[in-house]
Motif scaffolding. Structure first.
Motif, PDB file in Angstrom:
ATOM      1  N   LYS A  69       0.867  -1.172  -0.036  1.00  0.00           N
ATOM      2  CA  LYS A  69      -0.215  -0.104  -0.025  1.00  0.00           C
ATOM      3  C   LYS A  69       0.835   1.131  -0.070  1.00  0.00           C
ATOM      4  CE  LYS A  69      -3.515   2.430   2.845  1.00  0.00           C
ATOM      5  NZ  LYS A  69      -4.315   2.973   1.435  1.00  0.00           N
ATOM      6  N   ASP A  70       0.734   2.205  -1.190  1.00  0.00           N
ATOM      7  CA  ASP A  70       1.424   3.265  -1.135  1.00  0.00           C
ATOM      8  C   ASP A  70       3.096   3.049  -1.177  1.00  0.00           C
ATOM      9  OD1 ASP A  70      -0.932   4.767  -1.505  1.00  0.00           O
ATOM     10  OD2 ASP A  70      -1.098   5.117   0.728  1.00  0.00           O
ATOM     11  N   MET A  75       4.929   4.680  -4.095  1.00  0.00           N
ATOM     12  CA  MET A  75       4.799   6.368  -4.125  1.00  0.00           C
ATOM     13  C   MET A  75       6.159   6.650  -3.039  1.00  0.00           C
ATOM     14  SD  MET A  75       1.714   8.646  -3.159  1.00  0.00           S
ATOM     15  CE  MET A  75       0.632   7.935  -4.399  1.00  0.00           C
ATOM     16  N   ASP A  76       6.091   6.115  -1.837  1.00  0.00           N
ATOM     17  CA  ASP A  76       7.207   6.668  -0.856  1.00  0.00           C
ATOM     18  C   ASP A  76       8.359   6.317  -1.358  1.00  0.00           C
ATOM     19  OD1 ASP A  76       4.915   6.948   0.776  1.00  0.00           O
ATOM     20  OD2 ASP A  76       5.052   5.197   2.025  1.00  0.00           O
TER      21      ASP A  76
END
Length: 237
Positions: free
Chosen positions: A102-103, A106-107
């Motif tokens: 999850k994400d 992006m991180d």
């Protein structure tokens, strides 16, 4: 940071950095098994510890130069230290509980951009992470890893991701057939993962089978564990 400093002073071309995410979202240069060794707890997970808890940890690494205390660097700190001193930085993104993918892409891209790392390549065992990286940034350099599933025994497809520039092949899977598939002009350099004592041999491949499906120049990485001296891999020249 001493491990990275020693690698740079040894004039390595490439350094791999493990990427794990804390409970509150900070990316650290840390692997679960390193954390477990530090804590003496075989079930410890980076993802269940906060940034403050990880910052308080100190590891006693013995690198042949005496022992010293080391604070675990964030990925931003590690990239700021090494990226300007080597040809290639490989970020090995670890997926774990409780947030899993999850994400995560992006991180990782956020810290790469913030660190202005121009020579970063991102790979992971998780194809979800790699696909998410490519979807978020079309020109990101990514790779994926070929492994044998520990439950089913099935081997993941060697040619499964069109836009990847690196394929990591776990060393027990390297055999005569694989070498024949990759037959062609090979150019290689060593990449030292200084924290876990593994070598990566980066092979640039020019072969019709790859050029029909992938970028004509594709890299394949053979992973060796230096502690396993029983295996050898003949490299065609």
């Amino acid at each position: 940071m001493d491990a990275y400093r020693i690698a740079i002073q040894s004039h390595v071309d490439c350094i791999e950095i493990d990427v794990s995410r804390s409970l509150d979202g900070t990316l650290f240069a840390l692997h679960d098994r390193d954390l477990q060794r530090m804590l003496g707890n075989s079930t410890a997970k980076v993802g269940f510890m906060s940034t403050n808890e990880i910052n308080k940890l100190e590891a006693d690494f013995k690198l042949g130069l005496g022992s010293s205390e080391h604070k675990i660097p964030t990925i931003h700190e590690a990239l700021a230290f090494v990226s300007g001193s080597v040809k290639q930085v490989v970020l090995d993104v670890k997926v774990g509980p409780p947030s899993f993918e999850k994400d995560l892409a992006m991180d990782v891209l956020s810290v790469v951009q913030r660190s202005d790392c121009k020579n970063c390549l991102i790979w992971a065992k998780s194809d979800v992470v790699v696909h998410n990286i490519m979807n978020l940034k079309e020109d990101a350099k990514v790779g994926y890893i070929v492994l044998k599933d520990s439950v089913t025994g099935a081997t993941s497809n060697l040619l499964r991701m069109k836009n990847a520039v690196v394929v990591g092949v776990y060393h027990p899977l390297i055999d005569k057939r694989l070498v024949q598939i990759l037959h062609g002009h090979l150019v290689f350099f060593l990449c030292s993962e200084v924290l876990s004592l593994r070598f990566y041999i980066l092979l640039t491949i020019h072969h019709p089978r790859f050029s029909q499906i992938h970028n004509p120049s594709i890299a394949v990485v053979a992973i060796f564990n230096l502690l396993d001296t029983r295996r050898s891999f003949p490299i065609p020249m």
